[in-house]
Design a protein around this motif. Sequence first.
Motif, PDB file in Angstrom:
ATOM      1  N   TRP A  35      30.911 -48.729 -34.258  1.00  0.00           N
ATOM      2  CA  TRP A  35      31.267 -49.760 -33.345  1.00  0.00           C
ATOM      3  C   TRP A  35      31.740 -51.154 -33.933  1.00  0.00           C
ATOM      4  CZ3 TRP A  35      29.353 -54.388 -33.552  1.00  0.00           C
ATOM      5  CH2 TRP A  35      28.071 -54.650 -34.546  1.00  0.00           C
ATOM      6  N   GLN A  36      31.622 -51.047 -35.175  1.00  0.00           N
ATOM      7  CA  GLN A  36      32.167 -52.243 -35.818  1.00  0.00           C
ATOM      8  C   GLN A  36      33.544 -52.323 -36.050  1.00  0.00           C
ATOM      9  OE1 GLN A  36      29.724 -50.471 -37.077  1.00  0.00           O
ATOM     10  NE2 GLN A  36      28.121 -51.646 -38.282  1.00  0.00           N
TER      11      GLN A  36
ATOM     12  N   ARG B 236      35.683 -51.707 -33.679  1.00  0.00           N
ATOM     13  CA  ARG B 236      36.371 -52.121 -32.594  1.00  0.00           C
ATOM     14  C   ARG B 236      35.905 -53.420 -32.373  1.00  0.00           C
ATOM     15  NH1 ARG B 236      35.484 -46.801 -31.606  1.00  0.00           N
ATOM     16  NH2 ARG B 236      33.359 -47.177 -30.422  1.00  0.00           N
ATOM     17  N   PHE B 237      35.202 -54.027 -33.098  1.00  0.00           N
ATOM     18  CA  PHE B 237      34.591 -55.526 -32.951  1.00  0.00           C
ATOM     19  C   PHE B 237      35.478 -56.390 -33.796  1.00  0.00           C
ATOM     20  CE2 PHE B 237      31.496 -58.244 -31.600  1.00  0.00           C
ATOM     21  CZ  PHE B 237      30.628 -58.864 -32.623  1.00  0.00           C
TER      22      PHE B 237
ATOM     23  N   LYS C  75      25.505 -57.455 -44.151  1.00  0.00           N
ATOM     24  CA  LYS C  75      25.640 -56.267 -43.160  1.00  0.00           C
ATOM     25  C   LYS C  75      27.065 -55.618 -42.805  1.00  0.00           C
ATOM     26  CE  LYS C  75      21.984 -58.035 -40.107  1.00  0.00           C
ATOM     27  NZ  LYS C  75      21.910 -58.617 -38.879  1.00  0.00           N
TER      28      LYS C  75
ATOM     29  N   ARG D 193      39.102 -52.519 -26.445  1.00  0.00           N
ATOM     30  CA  ARG D 193      37.583 -52.097 -25.826  1.00  0.00           C
ATOM     31  C   ARG D 193      37.383 -50.887 -25.320  1.00  0.00           C
ATOM     32  NH1 ARG D 193      35.220 -57.816 -23.652  1.00  0.00           N
ATOM     33  NH2 ARG D 193      35.561 -58.959 -25.393  1.00  0.00           N
ATOM     34  N   SER D 194      37.769 -49.852 -25.971  1.00  0.00           N
ATOM     35  CA  SER D 194      37.821 -48.346 -25.566  1.00  0.00           C
ATOM     36  C   SER D 194      37.753 -47.457 -26.866  1.00  0.00           C
ATOM     37  CB  SER D 194      39.074 -47.950 -24.668  1.00  0.00           C
ATOM     38  OG  SER D 194      40.291 -48.158 -25.530  1.00  0.00           O
ATOM     39  N   LYS D 195      37.394 -46.089 -26.532  1.00  0.00           N
ATOM     40  CA  LYS D 195      37.163 -45.329 -27.639  1.00  0.00           C
ATOM     41  C   LYS D 195      38.294 -45.033 -28.298  1.00  0.00           C
ATOM     42  CE  LYS D 195      32.714 -42.632 -27.718  1.00  0.00           C
ATOM     43  NZ  LYS D 195      32.244 -43.458 -28.723  1.00  0.00           N
TER      44      LYS D 195
ATOM     45  N   ARG E  37      22.086 -55.103 -35.559  1.00  0.00           N
ATOM     46  CA  ARG E  37      23.196 -54.977 -34.969  1.00  0.00           C
ATOM     47  C   ARG E  37      23.663 -56.340 -34.143  1.00  0.00           C
ATOM     48  NH1 ARG E  37      24.464 -50.415 -30.971  1.00  0.00           N
ATOM     49  NH2 ARG E  37      24.356 -49.208 -33.030  1.00  0.00           N
TER      50      ARG E  37
ATOM     51  N   GLY F 295      32.374 -61.964 -23.756  1.00  0.00           N
ATOM     52  CA  GLY F 295      31.728 -61.671 -24.843  1.00  0.00           C
ATOM     53  C   GLY F 295      32.031 -62.222 -26.270  1.00  0.00           C
TER      54      GLY F 295
ATOM     55  N   LEU G 263      29.733 -62.372 -29.608  1.00  0.00           N
ATOM     56  CA  LEU G 263      28.153 -61.999 -29.894  1.00  0.00           C
ATOM     57  C   LEU G 263      28.028 -60.536 -29.705  1.00  0.00           C
ATOM     58  CD1 LEU G 263      27.901 -65.069 -28.698  1.00  0.00           C
ATOM     59  CD2 LEU G 263      25.771 -64.556 -28.110  1.00  0.00           C
ATOM     60  N   PRO G 264      27.449 -59.823 -30.756  1.00  0.00           N
ATOM     61  CA  PRO G 264      27.285 -58.500 -30.713  1.00  0.00           C
ATOM     62  C   PRO G 264      26.650 -57.898 -29.554  1.00  0.00           C
ATOM     63  CG  PRO G 264      26.899 -59.159 -32.844  1.00  0.00           C
ATOM     64  CD  PRO G 264      27.075 -60.438 -32.006  1.00  0.00           C
TER      65      PRO G 264
ATOM     66  N   PHE H  16      28.857 -57.385 -26.531  1.00  0.00           N
ATOM     67  CA  PHE H  16      29.966 -56.431 -26.842  1.00  0.00           C
ATOM     68  C   PHE H  16      29.692 -55.271 -25.983  1.00  0.00           C
ATOM     69  CE2 PHE H  16      33.730 -55.592 -28.629  1.00  0.00           C
ATOM     70  CZ  PHE H  16      33.595 -54.622 -29.361  1.00  0.00           C
ATOM     71  N   THR H  17      30.401 -55.282 -24.880  1.00  0.00           N
ATOM     72  CA  THR H  17      30.076 -54.187 -24.043  1.00  0.00           C
ATOM     73  C   THR H  17      30.286 -52.906 -24.484  1.00  0.00           C
ATOM     74  OG1 THR H  17      32.206 -54.373 -23.001  1.00  0.00           O
ATOM     75  CG2 THR H  17      30.517 -55.645 -22.016  1.00  0.00           C
ATOM     76  N   ASP H  18      31.164 -52.691 -25.392  1.00  0.00           N
ATOM     77  CA  ASP H  18      31.173 -51.289 -25.879  1.00  0.00           C
ATOM     78  C   ASP H  18      30.202 -50.707 -26.539  1.00  0.00           C
ATOM     79  OD1 ASP H  18      34.432 -50.334 -27.524  1.00  0.00           O
ATOM     80  OD2 ASP H  18      33.452 -49.948 -25.759  1.00  0.00           O
ATOM     81  N   LEU H  19      29.151 -51.448 -26.970  1.00  0.00           N
ATOM     82  CA  LEU H  19      27.984 -51.109 -27.760  1.00  0.00           C
ATOM     83  C   LEU H  19      26.990 -50.330 -26.853  1.00  0.00           C
ATOM     84  CD1 LEU H  19      26.820 -54.030 -29.819  1.00  0.00           C
ATOM     85  CD2 LEU H  19      28.317 -52.104 -30.513  1.00  0.00           C
TER      86      LEU H  19
ATOM     87  N   SER I   3      27.409 -47.471 -25.096  1.00  0.00           N
ATOM     88  CA  SER I   3      27.481 -46.096 -25.351  1.00  0.00           C
ATOM     89  C   SER I   3      27.146 -45.839 -26.524  1.00  0.00           C
ATOM     90  CB  SER I   3      28.879 -45.671 -24.663  1.00  0.00           C
ATOM     91  OG  SER I   3      29.747 -46.407 -25.590  1.00  0.00           O
ATOM     92  N   GLN I   4      26.944 -46.781 -27.571  1.00  0.00           N
ATOM     93  CA  GLN I   4      26.789 -46.398 -28.852  1.00  0.00           C
ATOM     94  C   GLN I   4      25.370 -46.004 -29.341  1.00  0.00           C
ATOM     95  OE1 GLN I   4      29.278 -46.371 -30.976  1.00  0.00           O
ATOM     96  NE2 GLN I   4      30.607 -47.121 -29.237  1.00  0.00           N
TER      97      GLN I   4
END
Lengths: 204, 287
Positions: free
Chosen positions: A9-10, A12-13, A28, A67-69, B143, B220, B265-266, B269-272, B274-275
Amino acid sequence: MAMSFEWPWQYRFPPFFTLQPNVDTRQKQLAAWCSLVLSFCRLHKQSSMTVMEAQESPLFNNVKLQRSKGHLFLLPDSSLKYLWRKAEGRQQTEGKLPVESIQIVLEELRKKGNLEWLDKSKSSFLIMWRRPEEWGKLIYQWVSRSGQNNSVFTLYELTNGEDTEDEEFHGLDEATLLRALQALQQEHKAEIITVSDGRGVKFF
Amino acid sequence: MHRRGVGAGAIAKKKLAEAKYKERGTVLAEDQLAQMSKQLDMFKTNLEEFASKHKQEIRKNPEFRVQFQDMCATIGVDPLACVSHCARPEMTFRLPALWSRLTLFFSRSYPGKGFWSEMLGVGDFYYELGVQIIEVCLALKHRNGGLITLEELHQQVLKGRGKFAQDVSQDDLIRAIKKLKALGTGFGIIPVGGTYLIQSVPAELNMDHTVVLQLAEKNGYVTVSEIKASLKWETERARQVLEHLLKEGLAWLDLQAPGEAHYWLPALFTDLYSQEITAEEAREALP
């Protein structure tokens, strides 16, 4: 056959590509980078790299941060293709870890024992997703299990022989293998010797 | 016989009358108490009947649970409290003695974890849910710094419960968190843009911080310019808040964004959503 690499996930952050000022957060962040580098190199069986390559690689370079896979595909011709689903109307930004930060990540990996510089100018490095001592242990365990102490092997036999096909160290690159055997040598469990056409090892 | 006038005798008589009135007042209170006790007994029996009849429903159906809770609130009963009390302030003011005797009546009769929660079995449900919420928050704290949206919490809790467990609604989560909050666990609930952020780590968040979080919910992330434009703050005030969020591990700095620094802000973060929680994060979460 295409393999797909799942980015964490990171990746894409967006802030992941900025060295964090807060000490705890940075810890981290670096841990996540180290993990990412090792799993990336492991999947692509990449045992060495130059810093230039690293800079250009999708590893430190999220060309389209969205913001997508996203998935990295390894195509039959060994080229890497980064594919993603387009995010509607979202801001597209570049995520590129600056070279100074890449150096910091590499130094972390070196401290952990997963990286070794191959030259004095620190332009290329060996990357080992398992530390040499860990590889050494696995190899020695196989040797003992198969009752082959006091046997001699060529390096090639160890990593490419039929007998080791099911072992994790099968296919291991020579540089890492040597270091693994050197670690065993230190513990007096093995000795690297010269054989007819190269190098071999005797296990005790 | 002539009437008594104002004099020592009159005052004495007045005092006597007052005393008799007070006595009558006490007598009245006793009567009321007896009557109330009878009514409460009846009420209790009815409630018990209702609860046992609908116990399954209460456990299984989140919507029914909400309605049941609302009903209890209306009549002043908290099914999760150790002492049920009637939320009628006039009574409390007018007859304090009666009020305290009522409370005593309940606490004496039903000591322990909570009569209502035991009888209805509702307490266990929220207790277990509270534990699950804490587990999810601990696992993800690494996280998001201890801040999570209600949506993500809901998703993760459902995931943890599995396919065959009782359904859990967001309302259930809020109630469980309120209980956790009351127990002094450091939990907090922050309203943002139509939903809530759940705080599980007692980071010091004042009004300024909260209002910036609300601003950040939209994208976000948040910037100094945005804060200045929306909230009409000075630069320094905006910077201080953002620095604090960085310090608490709730926000990460992004210097590659166009224009100016972005603070992400994690937790938002909407992507999270599904993680999965990675094995590494799970390891980090353990003390």
